[in-house]
Design a protein around this motif. Structure first.
Motif, PDB file in Angstrom:
ATOM      1  N   LEU A  33      -2.302  32.360  85.222  1.00  0.00           N
ATOM      2  CA  LEU A  33      -3.009  31.294  85.925  1.00  0.00           C
ATOM      3  C   LEU A  33      -3.248  31.685  87.383  1.00  0.00           C
ATOM      4  CD1 LEU A  33      -4.198  28.426  86.057  1.00  0.00           C
ATOM      5  CD2 LEU A  33      -1.925  27.606  86.674  1.00  0.00           C
ATOM      6  N   LEU A  34      -2.232  32.211  88.034  1.00  0.00           N
ATOM      7  CA  LEU A  34      -2.361  32.633  89.427  1.00  0.00           C
ATOM      8  C   LEU A  34      -3.501  33.632  89.586  1.00  0.00           C
ATOM      9  CD1 LEU A  34      -1.365  32.904  92.375  1.00  0.00           C
ATOM     10  CD2 LEU A  34       0.307  34.572  91.558  1.00  0.00           C
ATOM     11  N   VAL A  35      -3.554  34.620  88.719  1.00  0.00           N
ATOM     12  CA  VAL A  35      -4.611  35.627  88.795  1.00  0.00           C
ATOM     13  C   VAL A  35      -5.972  34.990  88.533  1.00  0.00           C
ATOM     14  CG1 VAL A  35      -5.539  37.718  87.730  1.00  0.00           C
ATOM     15  CG2 VAL A  35      -3.085  37.532  88.195  1.00  0.00           C
ATOM     16  N   VAL A  37      -6.932  31.872  89.005  1.00  0.00           N
ATOM     17  CA  VAL A  37      -7.343  31.027  90.127  1.00  0.00           C
ATOM     18  C   VAL A  37      -7.813  31.884  91.292  1.00  0.00           C
ATOM     19  CG1 VAL A  37      -6.636  29.256  91.769  1.00  0.00           C
ATOM     20  CG2 VAL A  37      -5.787  29.173  89.429  1.00  0.00           C
ATOM     21  N   LEU A  38      -7.118  32.983  91.545  1.00  0.00           N
ATOM     22  CA  LEU A  38      -7.535  33.903  92.604  1.00  0.00           C
ATOM     23  C   LEU A  38      -8.952  34.426  92.320  1.00  0.00           C
ATOM     24  CD1 LEU A  38      -5.305  36.704  94.120  1.00  0.00           C
ATOM     25  CD2 LEU A  38      -7.704  37.121  93.608  1.00  0.00           C
ATOM     26  N   LEU A  39      -9.217  34.770  91.086  1.00  0.00           N
ATOM     27  CA  LEU A  39     -10.543  35.295  90.730  1.00  0.00           C
ATOM     28  C   LEU A  39     -11.633  34.238  90.832  1.00  0.00           C
ATOM     29  CD1 LEU A  39      -9.727  37.487  87.584  1.00  0.00           C
ATOM     30  CD2 LEU A  39      -9.997  38.230  89.960  1.00  0.00           C
ATOM     31  N   SER A  40     -11.266  32.966  90.751  1.00  0.00           N
ATOM     32  CA  SER A  40     -12.264  31.890  90.721  1.00  0.00           C
ATOM     33  C   SER A  40     -12.865  31.578  92.083  1.00  0.00           C
ATOM     34  CB  SER A  40     -11.649  30.617  90.127  1.00  0.00           C
ATOM     35  OG  SER A  40     -10.713  30.029  91.031  1.00  0.00           O
ATOM     36  N   ALA A  41     -12.356  32.178  93.139  1.00  0.00           N
ATOM     37  CA  ALA A  41     -12.924  31.942  94.475  1.00  0.00           C
ATOM     38  C   ALA A  41     -14.388  32.381  94.492  1.00  0.00           C
ATOM     39  CB  ALA A  41     -12.125  32.710  95.524  1.00  0.00           C
ATOM     40  N   GLN A  42     -15.268  31.461  94.843  1.00  0.00           N
ATOM     41  CA  GLN A  42     -16.711  31.711  94.890  1.00  0.00           C
ATOM     42  C   GLN A  42     -17.238  32.249  93.555  1.00  0.00           C
ATOM     43  OE1 GLN A  42     -18.210  33.579  98.506  1.00  0.00           O
ATOM     44  NE2 GLN A  42     -16.302  33.113  99.585  1.00  0.00           N
ATOM     45  N   ILE A  77     -13.105  43.172  86.916  1.00  0.00           N
ATOM     46  CA  ILE A  77     -13.363  41.871  87.540  1.00  0.00           C
ATOM     47  C   ILE A  77     -14.643  41.845  88.362  1.00  0.00           C
ATOM     48  CG2 ILE A  77     -10.884  41.444  87.628  1.00  0.00           C
ATOM     49  CD1 ILE A  77     -11.084  41.777  90.714  1.00  0.00           C
ATOM     50  N   ARG A  78     -15.396  42.920  88.354  1.00  0.00           N
ATOM     51  CA  ARG A  78     -16.619  43.006  89.159  1.00  0.00           C
ATOM     52  C   ARG A  78     -17.551  41.799  88.985  1.00  0.00           C
ATOM     53  NH1 ARG A  78     -18.469  47.623  91.510  1.00  0.00           N
ATOM     54  NH2 ARG A  78     -17.156  48.898  90.137  1.00  0.00           N
ATOM     55  N   PRO A  79     -17.740  41.283  87.757  1.00  0.00           N
ATOM     56  CA  PRO A  79     -18.655  40.138  87.591  1.00  0.00           C
ATOM     57  C   PRO A  79     -18.221  38.880  88.350  1.00  0.00           C
ATOM     58  CG  PRO A  79     -18.251  41.209  85.487  1.00  0.00           C
ATOM     59  CD  PRO A  79     -17.274  41.787  86.444  1.00  0.00           C
ATOM     60  N   CYS A  80     -16.965  38.802  88.758  1.00  0.00           N
ATOM     61  CA  CYS A  80     -16.482  37.613  89.476  1.00  0.00           C
ATOM     62  C   CYS A  80     -16.901  37.597  90.939  1.00  0.00           C
ATOM     63  CB  CYS A  80     -14.954  37.524  89.401  1.00  0.00           C
ATOM     64  SG  CYS A  80     -14.329  37.170  87.754  1.00  0.00           S
ATOM     65  N   GLY A  81     -17.405  38.722  91.449  1.00  0.00           N
ATOM     66  CA  GLY A  81     -17.760  38.778  92.855  1.00  0.00           C
ATOM     67  C   GLY A  81     -16.550  39.049  93.724  1.00  0.00           C
ATOM     68  N   LEU A  82     -16.810  39.551  94.920  1.00  0.00           N
ATOM     69  CA  LEU A  82     -15.744  39.883  95.877  1.00  0.00           C
ATOM     70  C   LEU A  82     -14.691  40.794  95.250  1.00  0.00           C
ATOM     71  CD1 LEU A  82     -15.186  36.337  97.482  1.00  0.00           C
ATOM     72  CD2 LEU A  82     -16.658  38.166  98.311  1.00  0.00           C
ATOM     73  N   SER A  83     -15.143  41.655  94.334  1.00  0.00           N
ATOM     74  CA  SER A  83     -14.186  42.451  93.566  1.00  0.00           C
ATOM     75  C   SER A  83     -13.353  43.427  94.398  1.00  0.00           C
ATOM     76  CB  SER A  83     -14.899  43.200  92.432  1.00  0.00           C
ATOM     77  OG  SER A  83     -15.896  44.064  92.946  1.00  0.00           O
ATOM     78  N   PRO A  84     -13.869  43.994  95.502  1.00  0.00           N
ATOM     79  CA  PRO A  84     -12.999  44.886  96.285  1.00  0.00           C
ATOM     80  C   PRO A  84     -11.754  44.173  96.832  1.00  0.00           C
ATOM     81  CG  PRO A  84     -15.296  45.225  96.886  1.00  0.00           C
ATOM     82  CD  PRO A  84     -15.251  44.003  96.036  1.00  0.00           C
ATOM     83  N   GLN A  85     -11.977  42.981  97.398  1.00  0.00           N
ATOM     84  CA  GLN A  85     -10.853  42.223  97.956  1.00  0.00           C
ATOM     85  C   GLN A  85      -9.947  41.674  96.862  1.00  0.00           C
ATOM     86  OE1 GLN A  85     -14.186  41.929  98.602  1.00  0.00           O
ATOM     87  NE2 GLN A  85     -14.513  40.731 100.468  1.00  0.00           N
ATOM     88  N   LYS A  86     -10.557  41.137  95.811  1.00  0.00           N
ATOM     89  CA  LYS A  86      -9.766  40.507  94.753  1.00  0.00           C
ATOM     90  C   LYS A  86      -8.928  41.537  93.989  1.00  0.00           C
ATOM     91  CE  LYS A  86     -12.889  36.580  93.987  1.00  0.00           C
ATOM     92  NZ  LYS A  86     -13.847  35.941  93.042  1.00  0.00           N
TER      93      LYS A  86
END
Length: 217
Positions: A33-35, A37-42, A77-86
């Motif tokens: 869940l933690l991971v 939710v982190l990926l769900s940003a934007q 996780i690239r499709p989620c956006g902001l993949s470098p930071q995430k």
């Protein structure tokens, strides 16, 4: 309606519409869940749910994830956006969970907020949805609707969270934040209602004529 009357009506109506609101992010334990939710940003929950099966096939616990590189994680996780930071955040927080918490996600808001990529909202979601601790995570849907419904000034998500916690019973928070999100998506979206057409908006403000301009967080 007074603010307290609006709050009471909103709580009752949302409980009627969504008596048992499901957690929108697919997960099996506090770590996944933690991971998620982190990926769900934007990023939409739907997109996250499309990505996480492959990610959790790679590693579904902090011990395994800590052995992966940020580049391996990023490719998935690239499709989620902001993949470098995430990707860096997922890899590093996994290492920290192993080093400091024996691989367990701490059921402590302040401890969660110290993890890479985990802000107050993410930590609040985990406390609420993984551990059942009363919390009121405020996302853009909740921030927008709370303004349309006259429950907050909307100056910041921090202020919105504080105002909603004062208005609603503590035991309702965990379900209510999900109920508001589902209502916003289904009946009071950003680009159509504008505080003028949905059932709750028109009941709370039957004489409203002008669209509500939402203050961004």
């Amino acid at each position: 309606m007074l603010k307290k009357e609006r709050a009471a009506y909103i709580l009752q109506r949302l409980q009627e519409l969504y008596p048992e609101p499901p957690i929108p992010l697919d997960h099996k334990d506090p770590y996944t869940l933690l991971v998620a939710v982190l990926l769900s940003a934007q990023c939409t929950d739907e997109r996250v749910n499309q990505v996480t099966p492959a990610l959790f096939e790679l590693a579904d616990n902090p011990f395994d994830m800590a052995t992966k590189t940020a580049d391996e994680i990023r490719e998935i996780i690239r499709p989620c956006g902001l993949s470098p930071q995430k990707s860096k955040a997922v890899q590093r927080l996994s290492e920290i969970l192993v080093e400091k918490y024996n691989g367990e996600v701490p059921a402590d808001l302040e401890a969660l907020e110290t993890l890479p990529g985990v802000g107050h909202k993410t930590a609040s979601v985990v406390m609420s949805q993984a551990f059942g601790v009363p919390a009121f995570p405020v996302d853009t849907h909740i921030h927008r609707l709370a303004q349309r419904w006259g429950l907050t000034s909307g100056k910041s998500v921090t202020q919105t969270e504080r105002d909603l916690k004062k208005l609603f019973p503590r035991e309702s928070w965990n379900a209510l934040h999900l109920q508001i999100i589902y209502y916003g998506r289904e009946y009071c979206p950003a680009r159509s209602c504008h505080g003028l057409t949905c059932e709750i908006c028109t009941t709370c403000y039957p004489n409203r004529k002008k669209p509500v301009v939402t203050l961004k967080a």
